[in-house]
Design an enzyme around this catalytic site. Structure first.
Site, mmCIF file in Angstrom:
data_model
loop_
_atom_site.group_PDB
_atom_site.id
_atom_site.type_symbol
_atom_site.label_atom_id
_atom_site.label_comp_id
_atom_site.label_asym_id
_atom_site.label_seq_id
_atom_site.Cartn_x
_atom_site.Cartn_y
_atom_site.Cartn_z
ATOM 1 N N TYR A 95 16.268 -1.540 -65.136
ATOM 2 C CA TYR A 95 16.197 -1.016 -63.760
ATOM 3 C C TYR A 95 17.509 -1.296 -63.023
ATOM 4 O O TYR A 95 18.094 -0.386 -62.414
ATOM 5 C CB TYR A 95 15.016 -1.662 -63.024
ATOM 6 C CG TYR A 95 14.881 -1.203 -61.590
ATOM 7 C CD1 TYR A 95 14.344 0.050 -61.295
ATOM 8 C CD2 TYR A 95 15.301 -2.010 -60.531
ATOM 9 C CE1 TYR A 95 14.226 0.487 -59.981
ATOM 10 C CE2 TYR A 95 15.186 -1.584 -59.218
ATOM 11 C CZ TYR A 95 14.650 -0.340 -58.950
ATOM 12 O OH TYR A 95 14.548 0.098 -57.638
ATOM 13 N N SER A 146 19.364 0.498 -54.702
ATOM 14 C CA SER A 146 18.616 -0.757 -54.708
ATOM 15 C C SER A 146 19.593 -1.914 -54.814
ATOM 16 O O SER A 146 20.576 -1.834 -55.565
ATOM 17 C CB SER A 146 17.654 -0.799 -55.894
ATOM 18 O OG SER A 146 17.144 -2.111 -56.056
ATOM 19 N N THR A 166 5.985 12.112 -53.560
ATOM 20 C CA THR A 166 4.525 12.081 -53.583
ATOM 21 C C THR A 166 3.984 10.719 -53.139
ATOM 22 O O THR A 166 2.789 10.589 -52.883
ATOM 23 C CB THR A 166 4.000 12.376 -55.005
ATOM 24 O OG1 THR A 166 4.658 11.494 -55.921
ATOM 25 C CG2 THR A 166 4.270 13.821 -55.413
ATOM 26 N N SER A 167 4.848 9.713 -53.065
ATOM 27 C CA SER A 167 4.397 8.381 -52.641
ATOM 28 C C SER A 167 5.584 7.565 -52.122
ATOM 29 O O SER A 167 6.733 8.005 -52.208
ATOM 30 C CB SER A 167 3.718 7.627 -53.799
ATOM 31 O OG SER A 167 4.660 7.380 -54.819
ATOM 32 N N GLY A 168 5.276 6.413 -51.589
ATOM 33 C CA GLY A 168 6.285 5.415 -51.248
ATOM 34 C C GLY A 168 7.366 5.875 -50.286
ATOM 35 O O GLY A 168 7.105 6.570 -49.294
ATOM 36 N N ILE A 169 8.592 5.485 -50.602
ATOM 37 C CA ILE A 169 9.748 5.735 -49.728
ATOM 38 C C ILE A 169 9.973 7.239 -49.548
ATOM 39 O O ILE A 169 10.233 7.710 -48.439
ATOM 40 C CB ILE A 169 11.006 5.062 -50.332
ATOM 41 C CG1 ILE A 169 10.861 3.537 -50.305
ATOM 42 C CG2 ILE A 169 12.267 5.498 -49.581
ATOM 43 C CD1 ILE A 169 11.905 2.800 -51.139
ATOM 44 N N GLY A 170 9.853 7.989 -50.649
ATOM 45 C CA GLY A 170 10.083 9.438 -50.572
ATOM 46 C C GLY A 170 9.064 10.132 -49.696
ATOM 47 O O GLY A 170 9.403 11.027 -48.914
HETATM 48 N N1 LIG Z 1 10.054 -0.186 -53.320
HETATM 49 C C1 LIG Z 1 11.177 -0.902 -53.241
HETATM 50 O O1 LIG Z 1 11.185 -2.073 -52.866
HETATM 51 C C2 LIG Z 1 12.502 -0.254 -53.569
HETATM 52 C C3 LIG Z 1 13.662 -0.956 -53.279
HETATM 53 C C4 LIG Z 1 14.888 -0.373 -53.557
HETATM 54 C C5 LIG Z 1 14.942 0.885 -54.120
HETATM 55 N N2 LIG Z 1 13.797 1.549 -54.428
HETATM 56 C C6 LIG Z 1 13.918 2.870 -55.006
HETATM 57 O O2 LIG Z 1 13.234 3.775 -54.163
HETATM 58 C C7 LIG Z 1 12.810 4.894 -54.923
HETATM 59 C C8 LIG Z 1 11.346 5.150 -54.629
HETATM 60 O O3 LIG Z 1 10.620 4.005 -54.966
HETATM 61 P P1 LIG Z 1 9.198 3.651 -54.327
HETATM 62 O O4 LIG Z 1 9.162 2.178 -54.180
HETATM 63 O O5 LIG Z 1 8.908 4.496 -53.139
HETATM 64 O O6 LIG Z 1 8.271 3.989 -55.583
HETATM 65 P P2 LIG Z 1 6.933 4.853 -55.751
HETATM 66 O O7 LIG Z 1 6.041 4.735 -54.579
HETATM 67 O O8 LIG Z 1 6.421 4.452 -57.099
HETATM 68 O O9 LIG Z 1 7.492 6.351 -55.819
HETATM 69 C C9 LIG Z 1 8.209 6.790 -56.912
HETATM 70 C C10 LIG Z 1 8.336 8.294 -56.813
HETATM 71 O O10 LIG Z 1 9.100 8.731 -57.948
HETATM 72 C C11 LIG Z 1 8.351 9.688 -58.675
HETATM 73 N N3 LIG Z 1 8.539 9.528 -60.103
HETATM 74 C C12 LIG Z 1 8.415 8.399 -60.850
HETATM 75 N N4 LIG Z 1 8.603 8.672 -62.148
HETATM 76 C C13 LIG Z 1 8.849 10.007 -62.230
HETATM 77 C C14 LIG Z 1 9.109 10.897 -63.298
HETATM 78 N N5 LIG Z 1 9.120 10.504 -64.599
HETATM 79 N N6 LIG Z 1 9.316 12.213 -63.022
HETATM 80 C C15 LIG Z 1 9.276 12.659 -61.743
HETATM 81 N N7 LIG Z 1 9.037 11.863 -60.682
HETATM 82 C C16 LIG Z 1 8.808 10.547 -60.932
HETATM 83 C C17 LIG Z 1 6.890 9.446 -58.310
HETATM 84 O O11 LIG Z 1 6.192 10.666 -58.409
HETATM 85 P P3 LIG Z 1 4.825 10.860 -59.244
HETATM 86 O O12 LIG Z 1 4.060 9.589 -59.153
HETATM 87 O O13 LIG Z 1 4.167 12.028 -58.565
HETATM 88 O O14 LIG Z 1 5.308 11.179 -60.594
HETATM 89 C C18 LIG Z 1 6.983 8.988 -56.866
HETATM 90 O O15 LIG Z 1 6.967 10.082 -55.991
HETATM 91 C C19 LIG Z 1 13.113 4.580 -56.388
HETATM 92 O O16 LIG Z 1 14.316 5.216 -56.757
HETATM 93 C C20 LIG Z 1 13.284 3.063 -56.381
HETATM 94 O O17 LIG Z 1 14.140 2.638 -57.419
HETATM 95 C C21 LIG Z 1 12.568 1.004 -54.160
#
Ligand SMILES: NC(=O)c1ccc[n+]([C@@H]2O[C@H](COP(=O)([O-])OP(=O)(O)OC[C@H]3O[C@@H](n4cnc5c(N)ncnc54)[C@H](OP(=O)(O)O)[C@@H]3O)[C@@H](O)[C@H]2O)c1
Length: 186
Positions: A173, A148, A27-31
């Site tokens: 984390y 990560s 729904t947001s971010g990387i996904g």
């Molecule tokens: N951003 C970075 O720099 C970075 C770096 C390395 C790894 N990562 C990893 O990349 C992945 C995505 O991160 P992002 O940065 O793109 O973050 P994000 O924009 O906050 O996206 C997080 C996603 O996970 C979902 N989510 C969170 N809590 C949840 C829950 N309790 N139940 C179901 N869905 C849930 C959110 O959906 P809803 O909001 O709709 O619930 C959202 O779609 C994560 O695994 C993170 O650890 C991120």
């Protein structure tokens, strides 16, 4: 320069027509970026998250592109919700080419969930593990987990995951990401 991930990765010529894909946390971010990229390459995408409005927006964007897309809501703090998600995936697809375990995040308040573990370990590790186990015989292609570099400083402590976590947000984390990783430190 284009910021489209498929161009940055040099795979914009890959045809994913007919490929069936689930991306948790799209729904947001990387996904979300991965969902739109795979949709542009022709894949059918199941979008997942908790936020139905944000999920609907991603589905609308994918539909505009010409992809087939569905949103399935599931809160990863609920074991039953993860099982429901797996059942929906089986109903919506006749086999998965790609399962991307991406949902997760950094939680400042390390509350304990109904499984008796910290929320970070539950959402970032146990729920993706459960979803993968529930879908293993349905996946015909690849399973990918969003990792990560934060895992590098952590030490695996499986015995310590039950009960209130003494770990701070960042420690929790890093630990959850180490558990997801194939590399182990002890
Ligand atoms: N951003 C970075 O720099 C970075 C770096 C390395 C790894 N990562 C990893 O990349 C992945 C995505 O991160 P992002 O940065 O793109 O973050 P994000 O924009 O906050 O996206 C997080 C996603 O996970 C979902 N989510 C969170 N809590 C949840 C829950 N309790 N139940 C179901 N869905 C849930 C959110 O959906 P809803 O909001 O709709 O619930 C959202 O779609 C994560 O695994 C993170 O650890 C991120």
């Amino acid at each position: 320069m284009s910021s489209r991930p498929e161009q940055l990765a040099g795979v914009e010529g890959v045809d994913c027509t007919g490929k069936q894909v689930v991306i948790t946390g799209s729904t947001s971010g990387i996904g979300r970026a991965a969902a739109l990229a795979l949709g542009r390459l022709g894949a059918d995408v199941i979008v997942h998250g908790r936020d139905a409005a944000a999920g609907g927006e991603v589905v609308d964007r994918l539909t505009e592109i010409g992809a087939t897309a569905t949103f399935v809501q599931a809160d990863f703090t609920s074991t039953e919700a993860v099982r429901r998600l797996a059942r929906r995936v089986r109903e919506e697809t006749d086999g998965l080419d790609l399962l991307i375990n991406n949902a997760g995040g950094f939680f400042r308040d390390e509350t304990v969930t109904d499984l008796g573990v910290g929320i970070t370990f539950h959402v970032n590790h146990l729920s993706p593990y459960l979803l993968t186990a529930e879908l293993l015989d349905h996946v015909e292609g690849r399973i990918v987990t969003t990792a990560s570099a934060a895992h590098q400083g952590a030490v695996l402590d499986i015995d310590g995951v039950r009960g209130p976590s003494p770990k701070t947000g960042m420690e929790a984390y890093s630990h959850s990401k180490l558990a997801n990783s194939s590399s182990r430190r002890s």
